[in-house]
Design a protein around this motif. Structure first.
Motif, PDB file in Angstrom:
ATOM      1  N   ALA A 147       0.312  -1.561   0.019  1.00 25.96           N
ATOM      2  CA  ALA A 147       0.514   0.171  -0.215  1.00 25.96           C
ATOM      3  C   ALA A 147       0.589   1.127  -0.036  1.00 25.96           C
ATOM      4  N   TRP A 148       1.814   1.578   1.221  1.00 25.42           N
ATOM      5  CA  TRP A 148       2.358   2.286   1.052  1.00 25.42           C
ATOM      6  C   TRP A 148       3.928   2.422  -0.089  1.00 25.42           C
ATOM      7  N   GLY A 149       4.189   1.388  -0.431  1.00 23.86           N
ATOM      8  CA  GLY A 149       5.034   1.650  -1.891  1.00 23.86           C
ATOM      9  C   GLY A 149       4.003   1.659  -2.993  1.00 23.86           C
ATOM     10  N   ALA A 150       3.327   1.263  -3.364  1.00 21.28           N
ATOM     11  CA  ALA A 150       2.186   1.745  -4.370  1.00 21.28           C
ATOM     12  C   ALA A 150       1.237   3.835  -4.068  1.00 21.28           C
ATOM     13  N   VAL A 151       1.977   4.304  -2.843  1.00 20.44           N
ATOM     14  CA  VAL A 151       1.700   5.816  -2.602  1.00 20.44           C
ATOM     15  C   VAL A 151       3.260   6.033  -2.831  1.00 20.44           C
ATOM     16  N   GLY A 152       4.559   5.504  -2.561  1.00 20.88           N
ATOM     17  CA  GLY A 152       5.320   6.100  -3.488  1.00 20.88           C
ATOM     18  C   GLY A 152       6.053   6.467  -4.710  1.00 20.88           C
ATOM     19  N   LEU A 153       4.889   5.235  -5.469  1.00 20.83           N
ATOM     20  CA  LEU A 153       5.095   4.899  -6.824  1.00 20.83           C
ATOM     21  C   LEU A 153       4.327   6.017  -7.412  1.00 20.83           C
ATOM     22  N   ALA A 154       3.298   6.202  -7.308  1.00 25.98           N
ATOM     23  CA  ALA A 154       2.342   6.947  -7.403  1.00 25.98           C
ATOM     24  C   ALA A 154       2.820   8.447  -7.437  1.00 25.98           C
ATOM     25  N   GLN A 155       3.588   9.156  -6.511  1.00 30.71           N
ATOM     26  CA  GLN A 155       5.036   9.874  -6.076  1.00 30.71           C
ATOM     27  C   GLN A 155       5.661  10.197  -7.336  1.00 30.71           C
ATOM     28  N   ALA A 156       5.958   9.177  -8.279  1.00 32.63           N
ATOM     29  CA  ALA A 156       7.124   9.430  -8.646  1.00 32.63           C
ATOM     30  C   ALA A 156       6.927   9.968 -10.236  1.00 32.63           C
ATOM     31  N   CYS A 157       5.827   9.247 -10.722  1.00 31.66           N
ATOM     32  CA  CYS A 157       4.557   9.467 -11.250  1.00 31.66           C
ATOM     33  C   CYS A 157       4.272  11.080 -11.363  1.00 31.66           C
ATOM     34  N   LEU A 158       3.979  11.648 -10.557  1.00 27.93           N
ATOM     35  CA  LEU A 158       3.449  12.759 -10.033  1.00 27.93           C
ATOM     36  C   LEU A 158       4.396  13.669 -10.678  1.00 27.93           C
ATOM     37  N   ASP A 159       5.344  13.507 -10.006  1.00 22.57           N
ATOM     38  CA  ASP A 159       6.913  14.175  -9.799  1.00 22.57           C
ATOM     39  C   ASP A 159       8.007  14.686 -11.384  1.00 22.57           C
ATOM     40  N   ALA A 160       7.502  13.169 -11.893  1.00 25.61           N
ATOM     41  CA  ALA A 160       7.834  12.573 -13.556  1.00 25.61           C
ATOM     42  C   ALA A 160       7.425  14.093 -14.429  1.00 25.61           C
ATOM     43  N   SER A 161       6.023  13.789 -13.904  1.00 25.73           N
ATOM     44  CA  SER A 161       4.705  14.471 -14.817  1.00 25.73           C
ATOM     45  C   SER A 161       5.227  15.506 -14.824  1.00 25.73           C
ATOM     46  N   CYS A 162       5.327  16.009 -13.442  1.00 30.53           N
ATOM     47  CA  CYS A 162       4.753  17.999 -13.636  1.00 30.53           C
ATOM     48  C   CYS A 162       6.682  18.661 -13.401  1.00 30.53           C
ATOM     49  N   ARG A 163       7.289  17.669 -13.999  1.00 25.80           N
ATOM     50  CA  ARG A 163       8.537  18.397 -14.123  1.00 25.80           C
ATOM     51  C   ARG A 163       9.263  18.481 -15.922  1.00 25.80           C
ATOM     52  N   TYR A 164       8.588  17.445 -16.580  1.00 27.79           N
ATOM     53  CA  TYR A 164       7.984  17.012 -18.039  1.00 27.79           C
ATOM     54  C   TYR A 164       6.953  18.047 -18.152  1.00 27.79           C
ATOM     55  N   ALA A 165       5.890  17.875 -18.233  1.00 26.98           N
ATOM     56  CA  ALA A 165       4.964  19.197 -18.219  1.00 26.98           C
ATOM     57  C   ALA A 165       5.861  20.235 -18.361  1.00 26.98           C
ATOM     58  N   ASP A 166       6.125  20.833 -17.349  1.00 26.25           N
ATOM     59  CA  ASP A 166       6.657  21.920 -16.678  1.00 26.25           C
ATOM     60  C   ASP A 166       8.229  22.059 -18.011  1.00 26.25           C
TER      61      ASP A 166
END
Length: 379
Positions: free
Chosen positions: A242-261
């Motif tokens: 469960a917590w690992g999935a949260v970490g993976l979600a955060q990694a996806c969000l961080d990468a997407s925000c950087r790329y979208a910028d």
């Protein structure tokens, strides 16, 4: 999140993040492509005290509480799900040995698992038995001072390099757990490679062909394999996932925000396009919601709440479900870059799918939680 944590918990999160960024992240792509887990990572996890971290291991070696353990798995999951899975498997086995094993079991294995000297594997799944764990076909029969195991265990994480296995079998007609050394006569492992995700988890099929185990290898009592040993270990695994999935979600969000910028299309960064904004908004909201469900589960576990098992199930169900959508949107935002073999988000998407399967499928969780909702609604 910070305002919900004590100063000690904030320090722990920082410590786990630093370890994940410095030790795990640089090797994550190699772990995936090589489909192996370097011993150097295992040794560093052990040296840092991150293996078997929830069971007492001796003076000067603090035990992580449920919240701290969750933060650790979030950071490991953010950087490499295979490493997070290694920690979960070690903890599932260590928890079982500590709670159900004999003093000799604890003396022989807990220290070695905690240091990273011994890799542990959880042998429940079989070629024809997955979610229906009570129907294991592996058998155990006593012959003199030995137990003879006959059967196969499939899809076993770290089966390829494990030093010790917990094996579940039918013994005297009942579901029973056994502690099995890698060097036991009659035990062999066939590697399973080219998986979709968690490719560094070194899965194997464990063949038990008249495998000989001492009678004192029995873990717990006959008949307690599923109801006690497996169920409590899987609860640990679900909490980690469960917590690992949260970490993976955060990694996806961080990468997407950087790329979208950074990515410019039609003369503006794509973060300015409303449909991209919608994806980022959903990703951010789902990540926070999943983290809060995990936080709630952690608080329940630390309080000794009898309902903690259901809170953990809910957290695992939700976080593993939403991370699939988040990872899919991350690849979509990255476009052609996202499907490159060099792009972390394509690895995240593959790993995300696996999280819906391990430690209980999404559908099994829905069934259990549906029944729980009816009972909880009456109280």
């Amino acid at each position: 999140m910070k305002n919900l944590l004590t100063p000690e918990q904030q320090d722990q999160r920082t410590q786990f993040k630093t370890f994940a960024d410095d030790v795990v992240a640089p090797l994550a792509a190699t772990v995936d492509s090589a489909q192996s887990m370097p011993r150097e990572i295992i040794a560093k996890l052990g040296a840092a005290g991150y293996l078997a971290s929830m069971v007492p291991r001796g003076p000067g070696k603090p035990v992580l509480g449920a919240m701290a353990y969750g933060f650790l798995n979030e950071e490991l999951g953010r950087t490499c799900q295979s490493v997070r899975n290694l920690v979960a498997c070690a903890d599932m086995v260590a928890h079982s040995i500590y709670r159900w094993g004999s003093a000799a079991h604890r003396d022989e294995w807990l220290g070695r698992i905690a240091s990273g000297d011994a890799v542990a594997a959880f042998g429940l799944t079989e070629p024809r038995v997955g979610s229906d764990a009570k129907s294991v076909q592996t058998t155990a029969n006593r012959v003199g001072s030995e137990i003879i195991l006959q059967g196969r265990k499939r899809w076993i994480s770290f089966g390829q390099n494990a030093d010790v296995f917990i094996v579940f079998a039918k013994y005297e007609g009942s579901h029973t757990a056994f502690l099995v050394d890698r060097h036991s006569v009659g035990l062999s492992v066939q590697p399973i490679s080219d998986l979709f995700g968690l490719r560094g988890s070194m899965l194997g099929e464990v063949v038990l062909d008249g495998c000989r185990v001492p009678v004192d290898g029995l873990l717990g009592r006959p008949g307690t394999g599923l109801s006690f040993v497996a169920s409590s270990a899987l609860d640990v695994g679900r909490y980690s996932t469960a917590w690992g999935a949260v970490g993976l979600a955060q990694a996806c969000l961080d990468a997407s925000c950087r790329y979208a910028d950074e990515r410019v299309q039609f003369d503006v960064p794509i973060k300015g396009h409303q449909l991209v904004q919608r994806m980022l908004a959903n990703m951010a909201t789902d990540t926070v919601a999943a983290r809060m469900l995990c936080y709630r589960a952690g608080v329940s576990r630390e309080a000794g709440d009898p309902d903690a098992v259901n809170q953990t199930l809910m957290a695992k169900y939700f976080s593993s479900t939403v991370v699939g959508r988040i990872a899919n949107d991350a690849v979509q935002i990255h476009g052609a870059q996202g499907i490159s073999s060099q792009a972390p988000v394509q690895r995240h998407l593959r790993d995300a799918k696996v999280l819906e399967i391990i430690e209980g499928t999404t559908q099994i969780h829905q069934s259990i939680l549906g029944q729980y909702a009816v009972v909880a609604g009456r109280s």
